[in-house]
Design a protein around this motif. Structure first.
Motif, PDB file in Angstrom:
ATOM      1  N   ALA A   1       0.919  -1.271   0.036  1.00  0.00           N
ATOM      2  CA  ALA A   1       0.041   0.161  -0.059  1.00  0.00           C
ATOM      3  C   ALA A   1       0.780   1.306  -0.030  1.00  0.00           C
ATOM      4  CB  ALA A   1      -0.926  -0.024   1.388  1.00  0.00           C
ATOM      5  N   SER A   2       1.999   1.144   0.001  1.00  0.00           N
ATOM      6  CA  SER A   2       2.964   2.188  -0.053  1.00  0.00           C
ATOM      7  C   SER A   2       3.293   2.862  -1.190  1.00  0.00           C
ATOM      8  CB  SER A   2       4.380   2.056   0.736  1.00  0.00           C
ATOM      9  OG  SER A   2       5.268   1.197  -0.347  1.00  0.00           O
ATOM     10  N   ARG A   3       3.574   4.294  -1.214  1.00  0.00           N
ATOM     11  CA  ARG A   3       3.911   5.019  -2.455  1.00  0.00           C
ATOM     12  C   ARG A   3       5.162   4.587  -3.043  1.00  0.00           C
ATOM     13  NH1 ARG A   3       3.567  10.945  -0.312  1.00  0.00           N
ATOM     14  NH2 ARG A   3       4.640   9.984   1.690  1.00  0.00           N
ATOM     15  N   ASP A   4       6.040   3.901  -2.162  1.00  0.00           N
ATOM     16  CA  ASP A   4       7.440   3.513  -2.525  1.00  0.00           C
ATOM     17  C   ASP A   4       7.246   2.388  -3.623  1.00  0.00           C
ATOM     18  OD1 ASP A   4       9.401   4.873  -0.380  1.00  0.00           O
ATOM     19  OD2 ASP A   4       7.432   4.225   0.528  1.00  0.00           O
ATOM     20  N   VAL A   5       6.450   1.659  -3.243  1.00  0.00           N
ATOM     21  CA  VAL A   5       6.124   0.478  -4.021  1.00  0.00           C
ATOM     22  C   VAL A   5       5.385   0.861  -5.343  1.00  0.00           C
ATOM     23  CG1 VAL A   5       4.579  -1.586  -4.321  1.00  0.00           C
ATOM     24  CG2 VAL A   5       5.867  -1.249  -2.379  1.00  0.00           C
ATOM     25  N   ALA A   6       4.216   1.945  -5.342  1.00  0.00           N
ATOM     26  CA  ALA A   6       3.616   2.214  -6.514  1.00  0.00           C
ATOM     27  C   ALA A   6       4.835   2.895  -7.494  1.00  0.00           C
ATOM     28  CB  ALA A   6       2.530   3.371  -6.129  1.00  0.00           C
ATOM     29  N   ARG A   7       5.685   3.872  -6.804  1.00  0.00           N
ATOM     30  CA  ARG A   7       6.631   4.467  -7.717  1.00  0.00           C
ATOM     31  C   ARG A   7       7.775   3.368  -8.200  1.00  0.00           C
ATOM     32  NH1 ARG A   7       8.288   7.800  -4.270  1.00  0.00           N
ATOM     33  NH2 ARG A   7      10.248   6.454  -3.271  1.00  0.00           N
ATOM     34  N   ARG A   8       7.955   2.403  -7.619  1.00  0.00           N
ATOM     35  CA  ARG A   8       8.750   1.272  -8.005  1.00  0.00           C
ATOM     36  C   ARG A   8       8.225   0.607  -9.306  1.00  0.00           C
ATOM     37  NH1 ARG A   8      13.398  -0.147  -5.846  1.00  0.00           N
ATOM     38  NH2 ARG A   8      14.819  -1.764  -7.131  1.00  0.00           N
ATOM     39  N   SER A   9       6.798   0.324  -9.277  1.00  0.00           N
ATOM     40  CA  SER A   9       6.094  -0.437 -10.118  1.00  0.00           C
ATOM     41  C   SER A   9       6.283   0.404 -11.537  1.00  0.00           C
ATOM     42  CB  SER A   9       4.626  -0.492  -9.547  1.00  0.00           C
ATOM     43  OG  SER A   9       3.889  -1.208 -10.680  1.00  0.00           O
ATOM     44  N   GLU A  10       6.093   1.787 -11.373  1.00  0.00           N
ATOM     45  CA  GLU A  10       6.065   2.614 -12.598  1.00  0.00           C
ATOM     46  C   GLU A  10       7.764   2.759 -13.189  1.00  0.00           C
ATOM     47  OE1 GLU A  10       4.556   6.521 -11.839  1.00  0.00           O
ATOM     48  OE2 GLU A  10       2.572   5.569 -11.033  1.00  0.00           O
ATOM     49  N   GLU A  11       8.464   2.567 -12.218  1.00  0.00           N
ATOM     50  CA  GLU A  11      10.063   2.638 -12.762  1.00  0.00           C
ATOM     51  C   GLU A  11      10.603   1.507 -13.321  1.00  0.00           C
ATOM     52  OE1 GLU A  11      11.656   5.515  -9.152  1.00  0.00           O
ATOM     53  OE2 GLU A  11      12.008   3.510  -8.918  1.00  0.00           O
ATOM     54  N   GLU A  12       9.962   0.375 -12.866  1.00  0.00           N
ATOM     55  CA  GLU A  12      10.124  -0.917 -13.637  1.00  0.00           C
ATOM     56  C   GLU A  12       9.419  -1.228 -14.705  1.00  0.00           C
ATOM     57  OE1 GLU A  12      10.387  -4.087 -10.691  1.00  0.00           O
ATOM     58  OE2 GLU A  12      12.047  -3.325  -9.769  1.00  0.00           O
ATOM     59  N   GLN A  13       8.711  -0.109 -15.085  1.00  0.00           N
ATOM     60  CA  GLN A  13       7.737  -0.258 -16.314  1.00  0.00           C
ATOM     61  C   GLN A  13       6.694  -1.345 -16.435  1.00  0.00           C
ATOM     62  OE1 GLN A  13       9.954  -0.266 -20.097  1.00  0.00           O
ATOM     63  NE2 GLN A  13      11.566   1.271 -19.077  1.00  0.00           N
ATOM     64  N   LEU A  14       6.308  -1.546 -15.244  1.00  0.00           N
ATOM     65  CA  LEU A  14       5.296  -2.616 -14.934  1.00  0.00           C
ATOM     66  C   LEU A  14       3.784  -2.111 -14.916  1.00  0.00           C
ATOM     67  CD1 LEU A  14       6.626  -4.268 -11.725  1.00  0.00           C
ATOM     68  CD2 LEU A  14       6.805  -4.947 -14.152  1.00  0.00           C
ATOM     69  N   GLY A  15       3.590  -0.715 -14.910  1.00  0.00           N
ATOM     70  CA  GLY A  15       2.231  -0.322 -14.824  1.00  0.00           C
ATOM     71  C   GLY A  15       1.803   0.140 -13.472  1.00  0.00           C
ATOM     72  N   LYS A  16       1.170   1.269 -13.353  1.00  0.00           N
ATOM     73  CA  LYS A  16       0.473   1.444 -12.204  1.00  0.00           C
ATOM     74  C   LYS A  16       0.057   0.611 -11.303  1.00  0.00           C
ATOM     75  CE  LYS A  16      -2.004   5.241 -10.062  1.00  0.00           C
ATOM     76  NZ  LYS A  16      -2.831   6.555 -10.195  1.00  0.00           N
ATOM     77  N   GLY A  17       0.343   0.273 -10.169  1.00  0.00           N
ATOM     78  CA  GLY A  17      -0.318  -0.608  -9.240  1.00  0.00           C
ATOM     79  C   GLY A  17      -0.049  -2.009  -9.409  1.00  0.00           C
ATOM     80  N   THR A  18       0.836  -2.473 -10.384  1.00  0.00           N
ATOM     81  CA  THR A  18       0.980  -3.819 -10.900  1.00  0.00           C
ATOM     82  C   THR A  18       1.982  -4.563  -9.615  1.00  0.00           C
ATOM     83  OG1 THR A  18       1.068  -3.494 -13.199  1.00  0.00           O
ATOM     84  CG2 THR A  18       2.190  -5.424 -12.509  1.00  0.00           C
ATOM     85  N   LEU A  19       2.988  -3.792  -9.177  1.00  0.00           N
ATOM     86  CA  LEU A  19       4.030  -4.488  -8.244  1.00  0.00           C
ATOM     87  C   LEU A  19       3.190  -4.703  -6.931  1.00  0.00           C
ATOM     88  CD1 LEU A  19       6.691  -5.474  -7.401  1.00  0.00           C
ATOM     89  CD2 LEU A  19       7.260  -2.976  -6.815  1.00  0.00           C
ATOM     90  N   GLY A  20       2.539  -3.632  -6.391  1.00  0.00           N
ATOM     91  CA  GLY A  20       1.702  -3.842  -5.188  1.00  0.00           C
ATOM     92  C   GLY A  20       0.506  -5.053  -5.548  1.00  0.00           C
ATOM     93  N   SER A  21      -0.032  -5.207  -6.543  1.00  0.00           N
ATOM     94  CA  SER A  21      -0.609  -6.581  -6.729  1.00  0.00           C
ATOM     95  C   SER A  21       0.034  -7.689  -6.705  1.00  0.00           C
ATOM     96  CB  SER A  21      -1.421  -6.490  -8.112  1.00  0.00           C
ATOM     97  OG  SER A  21      -2.316  -5.404  -8.247  1.00  0.00           O
ATOM     98  N   ARG A  22       1.182  -7.728  -7.258  1.00  0.00           N
ATOM     99  CA  ARG A  22       2.144  -8.916  -7.243  1.00  0.00           C
ATOM    100  C   ARG A  22       2.497  -9.308  -5.941  1.00  0.00           C
ATOM    101  NH1 ARG A  22       7.000  -8.492 -11.948  1.00  0.00           N
ATOM    102  NH2 ARG A  22       5.422  -8.514 -13.731  1.00  0.00           N
ATOM    103  N   ILE A  23       2.837  -8.099  -4.935  1.00  0.00           N
ATOM    104  CA  ILE A  23       2.992  -8.477  -3.443  1.00  0.00           C
ATOM    105  C   ILE A  23       1.834  -9.159  -2.810  1.00  0.00           C
ATOM    106  CG2 ILE A  23       3.795  -7.276  -1.317  1.00  0.00           C
ATOM    107  CD1 ILE A  23       5.053  -5.106  -3.052  1.00  0.00           C
ATOM    108  N   ARG A  24       0.651  -8.414  -3.189  1.00  0.00           N
ATOM    109  CA  ARG A  24      -0.563  -9.303  -2.509  1.00  0.00           C
ATOM    110  C   ARG A  24      -0.663 -10.690  -2.785  1.00  0.00           C
ATOM    111  NH1 ARG A  24      -2.129  -3.753  -3.814  1.00  0.00           N
ATOM    112  NH2 ARG A  24      -2.494  -2.526  -1.744  1.00  0.00           N
ATOM    113  N   ASN A  25      -0.493 -11.113  -4.108  1.00  0.00           N
ATOM    114  CA  ASN A  25      -0.559 -12.217  -4.692  1.00  0.00           C
ATOM    115  C   ASN A  25       0.507 -13.286  -4.065  1.00  0.00           C
ATOM    116  OD1 ASN A  25      -2.692 -11.611  -6.397  1.00  0.00           O
ATOM    117  ND2 ASN A  25      -1.425 -11.427  -8.328  1.00  0.00           N
ATOM    118  N   ALA A  26       1.490 -12.630  -3.838  1.00  0.00           N
ATOM    119  CA  ALA A  26       2.484 -13.442  -3.058  1.00  0.00           C
ATOM    120  C   ALA A  26       2.231 -13.901  -1.695  1.00  0.00           C
ATOM    121  CB  ALA A  26       3.858 -12.854  -3.160  1.00  0.00           C
ATOM    122  N   LEU A  27       1.748 -12.746  -0.995  1.00  0.00           N
ATOM    123  CA  LEU A  27       1.352 -12.784   0.406  1.00  0.00           C
ATOM    124  C   LEU A  27       0.486 -13.888   0.821  1.00  0.00           C
ATOM    125  CD1 LEU A  27       1.798  -9.046   1.497  1.00  0.00           C
ATOM    126  CD2 LEU A  27       3.271 -10.857   1.984  1.00  0.00           C
ATOM    127  N   ALA A  28      -0.600 -14.007  -0.310  1.00  0.00           N
ATOM    128  CA  ALA A  28      -1.645 -15.059  -0.158  1.00  0.00           C
ATOM    129  C   ALA A  28      -0.828 -16.591   0.204  1.00  0.00           C
ATOM    130  CB  ALA A  28      -2.519 -15.237  -1.129  1.00  0.00           C
TER     131      ALA A  28
END
Length: 247
Positions: free
Chosen positions: A142-169
């Motif tokens: 849920a952090s802004r840092d993860v959201a920014r990293r998602s964009e920096e890695e060219q994953l798209g907005k919110g993608t990395l946060g979704s990946r983390i939530r998927n992994a946590l399951a």
């Protein structure tokens, strides 16, 4: 000046002057002087003590190892450099995970590739039950840092946060298991760190690239080396800044 680092290391490992004297072949008075007067043991003795207390020589005796020797030893800690993390052979991960008995430390954003190994979570439970200390540190989804990293890695907005939530399951079965701690961090992740006892994989991060396509270093700890210890200290710094994971 007393060597408080050595004194503390012996206490943490339940080692007496007598045990150190027996292992190094010196008398107990000599061991006492190493601690109370800060005398520096010979190199062969330093190596034995460092191995017994699982610390580096450079930590216990910062001024004992000359810079030239430190540099040579540190170079030897690098087992292999991989051009991309996804080029690390599967059998190396199997070796690292299977043989770890005391420490498993992971600092990542999501590291979905780990849970793609069918037995990884069960392996962590078994290791914790056998007395290993497991520490897993994920990016706060849920952090802004993860959201920014998602964009920096060219994953798209919110993608990395979704990946983390998927992994946590997949990590839910680890909640409440004694010996396993999970936290969320909001730090700038310069490297992902995977420690298994005295071996480690460091996945460097490159702006604009996903972690799987960035270089990775396979390290093996040496008692007078500094490379492994530097990354281990980095893990500790992030761990202290992190909060318990809630999911």
């Amino acid at each position: 000046m007393a060597n408080e680092r050595l004194r503390d290391a012996l206490a943490r490992n339940g080692l007496s002057y007598e045990q150190i004297a027996e292992a190094t072949g010196v008398d107990q008075k000599t061991v006492e002087r190493w601690i109370t007067k800060g005398r520096t043991p010979y190199p062969r003795h330093r190596h034995v003590i460092a191995s017994m207390v699982r610390e580096t020589e450079t930590y216990l005796w910062p001024d004992a190892v000359v810079p030239e020797r430190k540099a040579r030893i540190t170079e030897s800690e690098l087992v292999k450099l991989y051009p991309h993390r996804n080029s690390i052979p599967a059998d190396l991960w199997d070796h690292l995970i299977t043989n770890a008995t005391e420490h498993v430390e992971v600092l990542v954003h999501a590291a979905i590739f780990l849970i793609e190994r069918p037995t990884f979570v069960r392996d962590l439970v078994r290791k914790a039950e056998a007395g290993a200390r497991i520490r897993l540190n994920f990016g706060d989804p849920a952090s802004r840092d993860v959201a920014r990293r998602s964009e920096e890695e060219q994953l798209g907005k919110g993608t990395l946060g979704s990946r983390i939530r998927n992994a946590l399951a997949f990590y839910r079965p680890l909640q409440g298991v004694e010996g396993i701690e999970m936290r969320f961090h909001k730090t700038t992740l310069y490297n992902s760190i995977f420690r298994f006892d005295d071996e480690m994989v460091v996945n460097t991060h490159i702006y604009g690239f996903q972690g799987a396509h960035a270089p990775a270093l396979h390290l093996r700890r040496l008692t007078a080396g500094e490379l492994f210890e530097s990354y281990s200290e980095s893990f500790e710094h992030v761990w202290k800044l992190s909060k318990p994971a809630t999911f």
